[in-house]
Design an enzyme around this catalytic site. Structure first.
Site, PDB file in Angstrom:
ATOM      1  N   SER A  71       8.208  -7.507  -6.943  1.00  0.00           N
ATOM      2  CA  SER A  71       9.631  -7.268  -8.364  1.00  0.00           C
ATOM      3  C   SER A  71       9.673  -8.786  -6.841  1.00  0.00           C
ATOM      4  CB  SER A  71      10.357  -6.483  -8.302  1.00  0.00           C
ATOM      5  OG  SER A  71       9.543  -5.746  -8.271  1.00  0.00           O
ATOM      6  N   LYS A 127       0.852  -1.835  -0.528  1.00  0.00           N
ATOM      7  CA  LYS A 127       1.587  -3.370   0.029  1.00  0.00           C
ATOM      8  C   LYS A 127       2.689  -2.820   0.826  1.00  0.00           C
ATOM      9  CE  LYS A 127       4.885  -5.912  -1.768  1.00  0.00           C
ATOM     10  NZ  LYS A 127       6.433  -5.930  -1.759  1.00  0.00           N
ATOM     11  N   HIS A 152       5.039  -5.010 -12.551  1.00  0.00           N
ATOM     12  CA  HIS A 152       4.555  -6.070 -12.949  1.00  0.00           C
ATOM     13  C   HIS A 152       3.046  -5.661 -12.604  1.00  0.00           C
ATOM     14  CE1 HIS A 152       3.778  -5.339  -8.602  1.00  0.00           C
ATOM     15  NE2 HIS A 152       5.279  -5.699  -7.826  1.00  0.00           N
ATOM     16  N   HIS A 174       2.391  -2.528 -10.673  1.00  0.00           N
ATOM     17  CA  HIS A 174       2.742  -1.385 -10.751  1.00  0.00           C
ATOM     18  C   HIS A 174       2.012  -0.693 -11.696  1.00  0.00           C
ATOM     19  CE1 HIS A 174       6.908  -3.217  -9.747  1.00  0.00           C
ATOM     20  NE2 HIS A 174       6.783  -2.089  -9.038  1.00  0.00           N
TER      21      HIS A 174
END
Ligand code: AMP
Length: 276
Positions: free
Chosen positions: A178, A141, A25, A28
């Site tokens: 994800s 994150k 996503h 990344h």
């Protein structure tokens, strides 16, 4: 990959590495973009690492979107995709070393997912030896994971510079992940309340630690259907220790950390207590 790597290294070009578990996503892609700023070549690995899953159902349900991932990587400007098979990473007879991760394993993700960080350290140990990049890029994150990576680099004396990158979020604040694709549309929308709760806590906390504020936020989240908070913790950004209730918060940098199960999907997030 080894042939390419040798050539790049022979030419003294810098190699950046972005390890992922796929289902790529924009979060990344932001790591790849950062890597391209610092390095001549960027290698992205996609490997759903079994040793870091402490629940087999979580491993089985982990999204796999290999073809879409490769298409995104082609557009991203990454130079090489590395998709090793299980036996390439963990050959016959491999026995997983034990890594001294100290207190990192006894709090938050460490205590809630036994063995998880040992598995993370194991796979990165293998990758850092095989890819031998100059720099490797990780998302904030997974803030505690970033600390594990730095500890691994110290323990194994890898000559690799570790770069932490900011968390990318959906429009309503939910940290991109994800795992988000496993949420129903309704739960995805409602999961914005996690980031909202964290930003409200940033405003609510005064000069001293107040456990009641955390409890109130947990209660609000748990009121939502199919939401179950595993933990919501205030902890030091450097060693992840939590404050005593009433402790003066001015002497250290603190962060809010949380893990919430939404429809059985485990979501994590964190924010600095004082907005940067
Ligand atoms: P994963 O595929 O979940 O193992 O993540 C691979 C890398 O991407 C890790 O370094 C993550 O911290 C990072 N990452 C995951 N989600 C985000 C995000 N929303 N923003 C920035 N980086 C992220």
């Amino acid at each position: 990959m080894i042939r390419e790597l040798l050539e790049w290294k022979f030419r003294r070009q810098r190699v950046g590495f972005v390890p992922t578990m796929g289902a790529l996503h924009a979060g990344h892609l932001s790591l790849i973009e950062e890597a391209r700023k610092h390095c001549d070549h960027v290698i992205v690995s996609i490997f759903v690492n079994p040793t870091q899953f402490n629940k087999s159902a979580d491993l089985e349900n982990y999204p796999k979107t290999e073809y879409e991932d490769i298409a995104l990587l082609v557009e991203s400007g990454a130079h090489l995709a590395y998709l090793p098979g299980l036996k390439e990473v963990y050959p016959e007879g491999y026995s997983q070393p034990h890594y001294e991760l100290g207190a990192l394993e006894s709090v938050m993700e460490g205590s809630h997912r036994p063995g998880h960080f040992q598995g993370v350290a194991a796979v990165l140990d293998r990758f850092f030896q095989d890819v031998a990049p100059d720099m490797a890029f990780f998302g904030e994150k997974d803030y505690q994971q970033l600390a594990v990576v730095r500890q691994l680099v110290r323990l194994c004396q890898f000559p690799i510079e570790i770069i932490g990158c900011p968390t990318l979020r959906e429009d309503h604040g939910l940290a991109m992940s994800s795992r988000n694709m496993r949420l129903s549309t309704d739960a995805f929308k409602r999961a914005g309340i996690i980031h909202e709760g964290l930003t409200n806590l940033q405003k609510a906390f005064g000069k001293t630690a107040d456990a009641k504020l955390l409890e109130e936020t947990i209660a609000q989240w748990n009121e939502q259907a199919d939401f179950e908070t595993e933990y919501l913790t205030l902890a030091r950004a450097d060693n992840f220790q939590s404050p005593q209730n009433g402790e003066d918060l001015s002497r250290h940098d603190w962060r809010l950390f949380t893990a919430v199960n939404v429809e059985g999907v485990r979501l994590i997030d964190n924010l600095p207590l004082r907005p940067e």
